[in-house]
Design a protein around this motif. Structure first.
Motif: not given
Length: 287
Positions: A15-16, A22-23, A103, A19-20, A110, A99-101
């Motif tokens: 998940d993390e 996607s950012s 999460y 997130f990173w 994710i 996916d990021r949103n």
């Protein structure tokens, strides 16, 4: 580069990492646009955080930034990147952002697996290429070989998928010619290959050789044209449209992915002619 390093940290959970990653992709997209011109990433909406377009003025160098610069949303970033970076798939990038949103806002997991990375790295590769940057600059020399193997796998998978889709369509076309297809199958072919996009142009089918259609919704550019006809002057526009997919009603072949279209050596954009009415804006009433 810090975001992508976090995304590749093996001590983080999927998940993390997602997130990173996607950012990092959003930031890379903004860097791509900003290299063309900084105003391309400025949010021009007038809101509480951006008084009367301060972000746009600051990006243009007209005023000094107050530190509250507001940039465009990820979906806008990817839509603009698709117009300036050939082959960049805004739809795939949008899935990464979604996916990021999910999460962040609803704690949805994710699913970062090989398939997820196979979608992610080709997007990164195209954005880096558009900036004339190398992969090792972004991820480090020690990770380059690993990422390049993912890119090669994704490319090979796309080619294998295309080959399979064409083979199935060819076999279906042969059965159609022999009359071995049921009415239900015929109806299904018609439904699957019905083009619902705003624009389409005929194109030879790579499976059966018949006439299929490349199609799309996104206008990349348009040019005014004018000519004189026996009935009077004609005004129209040439519209350049991004290809989203291909469909053939003769054999049922559907290529709904831009990467499949590209591997099939089909054009990634096409031109159609529109009449003037499509461009006329409604008059504003003064009553």
């Amino acid at each position: 580069m810090n975001f992508i390093n976090k995304a590749l940290d093996p001590e983080l959970g999927p998940d993390e990492q997602g997130f990173w990653a996607s950012s990092a992709l959003e930031l890379l997209g903004k860097a791509t646009l900003a290299k063309i011109h900084p105003t391309l990433i400025a949010d021009i909406r007038n809101n509480d955080r951006d008084r009367g377009g301060d972000s746009l003025l600051a990006a243009a160098g007209a005023i000094r930034s107050s530190g509250d610069f507001v940039s465009i949303a990820a979906t806008t970033v990817y839509s603009r990147c698709a117009r300036v970076v050939q082959g960049f798939d805004a739809g795939r990038a949008g899935l990464v952002a979604r996916d990021r949103n999910a999460y962040v806002h609803s704690a949805s997991a994710i699913r970062v697996d090989d398939t997820w990375w196979d979608r992610f790295w080709p997007l990164v590769s195209l954005l880096l290429a558009s900036q004339e940057r190398h992969l090792e600059e972004y991820v480090g020399v020690d990770r380059r070989e690993e990422i390049e193997s993912v890119l090669a796998r994704a490319n090979e998978h796309t080619q294998q998928r295309l080959t399979t889709l064409i083979k199935v369509a060819k076999e279906r076309h042969e059965r159609l010619q022999r009359g071995e297809v049921t009415e239900r199958e015929r109806a299904d072919i018609g439904t699957r290959t019905r083009v619902m996009a705003s624009y389409a142009e005929s194109h030879r089918c790579p499976a059966c050789g018949g006439q299929g259609w490349i199609y799309g919704d996104q206008t990349l550019d348009s040019d005014y044209i004018g000519s004189t006809t026996p009935s009077g002057d004609y005004v129209g526009f040439i519209r350049e449209v991004a290809t989203d997919g291909f469909a053939c009603g003769d054999c049922g072949l559907v290529l709904s992915d831009k990467s499949l279209v590209e591997h099939a050596n089909m054009p990634l954009e096409f031109e159609i002619e529109d009449d003037e009415s499509d461009y006329l804006e409604p008059e504003y009433g003064n009553d």
